[in-house]
Write a protein that holds these residues in place. Sequence first.
Motif, PDB file in Angstrom:
ATOM      1  N   ARG A  19       0.851  -1.190   0.000  1.00 31.26           N
ATOM      2  CA  ARG A  19       0.000   0.000   0.000  1.00 31.26           C
ATOM      3  C   ARG A  19       0.891   1.245   0.000  1.00 31.26           C
ATOM      4  N   TRP A  20       0.303   2.343  -0.406  1.00 30.88           N
ATOM      5  CA  TRP A  20       0.975   3.636  -0.343  1.00 30.88           C
ATOM      6  C   TRP A  20       0.677   4.263   1.010  1.00 30.88           C
ATOM      7  N   SER A  21       1.660   4.911   1.582  1.00 32.02           N
ATOM      8  CA  SER A  21       1.439   5.598   2.851  1.00 32.02           C
ATOM      9  C   SER A  21       2.340   6.821   2.921  1.00 32.02           C
ATOM     10  N   ILE A  22       1.972   7.716   3.820  1.00 34.16           N
ATOM     11  CA  ILE A  22       2.766   8.921   4.033  1.00 34.16           C
ATOM     12  C   ILE A  22       2.822   9.192   5.533  1.00 34.16           C
ATOM     13  N   LEU A  23       3.930   9.720   5.967  1.00 34.18           N
ATOM     14  CA  LEU A  23       4.147  10.063   7.366  1.00 34.18           C
ATOM     15  C   LEU A  23       4.319  11.577   7.429  1.00 34.18           C
ATOM     16  N   ILE A  24       3.557  12.223   8.295  1.00 35.71           N
ATOM     17  CA  ILE A  24       3.699  13.660   8.541  1.00 35.71           C
ATOM     18  C   ILE A  24       4.149  13.812   9.992  1.00 35.71           C
ATOM     19  N   GLU A  25       5.208  14.574  10.191  1.00 39.93           N
ATOM     20  CA  GLU A  25       5.781  14.726  11.529  1.00 39.93           C
ATOM     21  C   GLU A  25       5.393  16.089  12.107  1.00 39.93           C
ATOM     22  N   PHE A  26       4.911  16.085  13.348  1.00 41.91           N
ATOM     23  CA  PHE A  26       4.537  17.307  14.062  1.00 41.91           C
ATOM     24  C   PHE A  26       5.464  17.480  15.257  1.00 41.91           C
ATOM     25  N   GLU A  27       5.807  18.721  15.552  1.00 43.57           N
ATOM     26  CA  GLU A  27       6.632  19.023  16.723  1.00 43.57           C
ATOM     27  C   GLU A  27       5.731  19.653  17.781  1.00 43.57           C
ATOM     28  N   LEU A  28       5.738  19.072  18.973  1.00 37.57           N
ATOM     29  CA  LEU A  28       4.864  19.549  20.043  1.00 37.57           C
ATOM     30  C   LEU A  28       5.433  20.805  20.690  1.00 37.57           C
ATOM     31  N   LEU A  29       4.577  21.800  20.908  1.00 36.66           N
ATOM     32  CA  LEU A  29       4.972  23.045  21.562  1.00 36.66           C
ATOM     33  C   LEU A  29       4.770  22.915  23.063  1.00 36.66           C
ATOM     34  N   GLY A  30       5.504  23.691  23.813  1.00 33.61           N
ATOM     35  CA  GLY A  30       5.325  23.728  25.253  1.00 33.61           C
ATOM     36  C   GLY A  30       6.080  22.643  25.998  1.00 33.61           C
ATOM     37  N   GLU A  31       6.820  21.828  25.307  1.00 34.01           N
ATOM     38  CA  GLU A  31       7.623  20.797  25.957  1.00 34.01           C
ATOM     39  C   GLU A  31       9.002  21.384  26.254  1.00 34.01           C
ATOM     40  N   SER A  32       9.666  20.902  27.301  1.00 39.13           N
ATOM     41  CA  SER A  32      10.987  21.420  27.651  1.00 39.13           C
ATOM     42  C   SER A  32      12.050  20.997  26.641  1.00 39.13           C
ATOM     43  N   GLU A  33      11.823  19.896  25.967  1.00 39.75           N
ATOM     44  CA  GLU A  33      12.733  19.450  24.909  1.00 39.75           C
ATOM     45  C   GLU A  33      11.911  19.189  23.657  1.00 39.75           C
ATOM     46  N   THR A  34      12.564  19.098  22.530  1.00 38.86           N
ATOM     47  CA  THR A  34      11.867  18.856  21.277  1.00 38.86           C
ATOM     48  C   THR A  34      11.227  17.472  21.289  1.00 38.86           C
ATOM     49  N   VAL A  35       9.925  17.445  21.063  1.00 35.51           N
ATOM     50  CA  VAL A  35       9.189  16.182  20.987  1.00 35.51           C
ATOM     51  C   VAL A  35       8.477  16.158  19.646  1.00 35.51           C
ATOM     52  N   ARG A  36       8.736  15.129  18.869  1.00 35.65           N
ATOM     53  CA  ARG A  36       8.096  14.969  17.569  1.00 35.65           C
ATOM     54  C   ARG A  36       7.161  13.775  17.619  1.00 35.65           C
ATOM     55  N   VAL A  37       5.988  13.953  17.021  1.00 33.61           N
ATOM     56  CA  VAL A  37       4.990  12.895  16.957  1.00 33.61           C
ATOM     57  C   VAL A  37       4.539  12.790  15.501  1.00 33.61           C
ATOM     58  N   CYS A  38       4.375  11.567  15.027  1.00 34.11           N
ATOM     59  CA  CYS A  38       4.044  11.329  13.630  1.00 34.11           C
ATOM     60  C   CYS A  38       2.576  10.992  13.427  1.00 34.11           C
ATOM     61  N   ALA A  39       2.064  11.367  12.267  1.00 37.61           N
ATOM     62  CA  ALA A  39       0.755  10.924  11.792  1.00 37.61           C
ATOM     63  C   ALA A  39       1.033  10.035  10.588  1.00 37.61           C
ATOM     64  N   PHE A  40       0.393   8.889  10.544  1.00 36.93           N
ATOM     65  CA  PHE A  40       0.563   7.940   9.451  1.00 36.93           C
ATOM     66  C   PHE A  40      -0.734   7.888   8.648  1.00 36.93           C
ATOM     67  N   TYR A  41      -0.627   8.045   7.337  1.00 42.80           N
ATOM     68  CA  TYR A  41      -1.817   8.060   6.481  1.00 42.80           C
ATOM     69  C   TYR A  41      -1.693   6.997   5.396  1.00 42.80           C
ATOM     70  N   ASN A  42      -2.756   6.233   5.219  1.00 42.74           N
ATOM     71  CA  ASN A  42      -2.843   5.218   4.180  1.00 42.74           C
ATOM     72  C   ASN A  42      -3.384   5.878   2.912  1.00 42.74           C
ATOM     73  N   LEU A  43      -2.683   5.698   1.795  1.00 38.94           N
ATOM     74  CA  LEU A  43      -3.100   6.303   0.532  1.00 38.94           C
ATOM     75  C   LEU A  43      -3.502   5.255  -0.504  1.00 38.94           C
ATOM     76  N   GLY A  44      -3.941   4.111  -0.048  1.00 42.47           N
ATOM     77  CA  GLY A  44      -4.483   3.107  -0.957  1.00 42.47           C
ATOM     78  C   GLY A  44      -3.495   2.040  -1.357  1.00 42.47           C
ATOM     79  N   ASN A  45      -3.996   1.050  -2.062  1.00 42.75           N
ATOM     80  CA  ASN A  45      -3.155  -0.084  -2.462  1.00 42.75           C
ATOM     81  C   ASN A  45      -3.081  -0.288  -3.968  1.00 42.75           C
TER      82      ASN A  45
END
Length: 111
Positions: A6-32
């Motif tokens: 399948r096709w997929s894409i990952l989008i990375e977000f950086e959380l604000l307000g944290e004392s250190e850099t914290v990144r969290v990902c969103a994973f999206y399915n783009l079909g098969n």
Amino acid sequence: MRTYSRWSILIEFELLGESETVRVCAFYNLGNDPSKPRIGRQCRYFSAWVIAHGELPCKNQLMTPQVFLEGQVFQVEVDDCRKNFDAREKTEGEIYSRVTRVWSAERPGNQ
């Protein structure tokens, strides 16, 4: 990227307000479809893209991930991924956080 038949894409977000850099990902399915990814109107990526863009795409407009890089501040929902692909519980070391929904995007200058 085409992985797991399948096709997929990952989008990375950086959380604000944290004392250190914290990144969290969103994973999206783009079909098969082996020939190309597909973004349907019911797809989670479509919803997130529209929020990031601020409006629906125009006819034949490419829905590129660059729209997420325009300086917006996103409000997202973050949840822990606690189950494997086969619905079994993950061990403590396998658990990770991920973005499960994009709620809103504040564009620069609209504050």
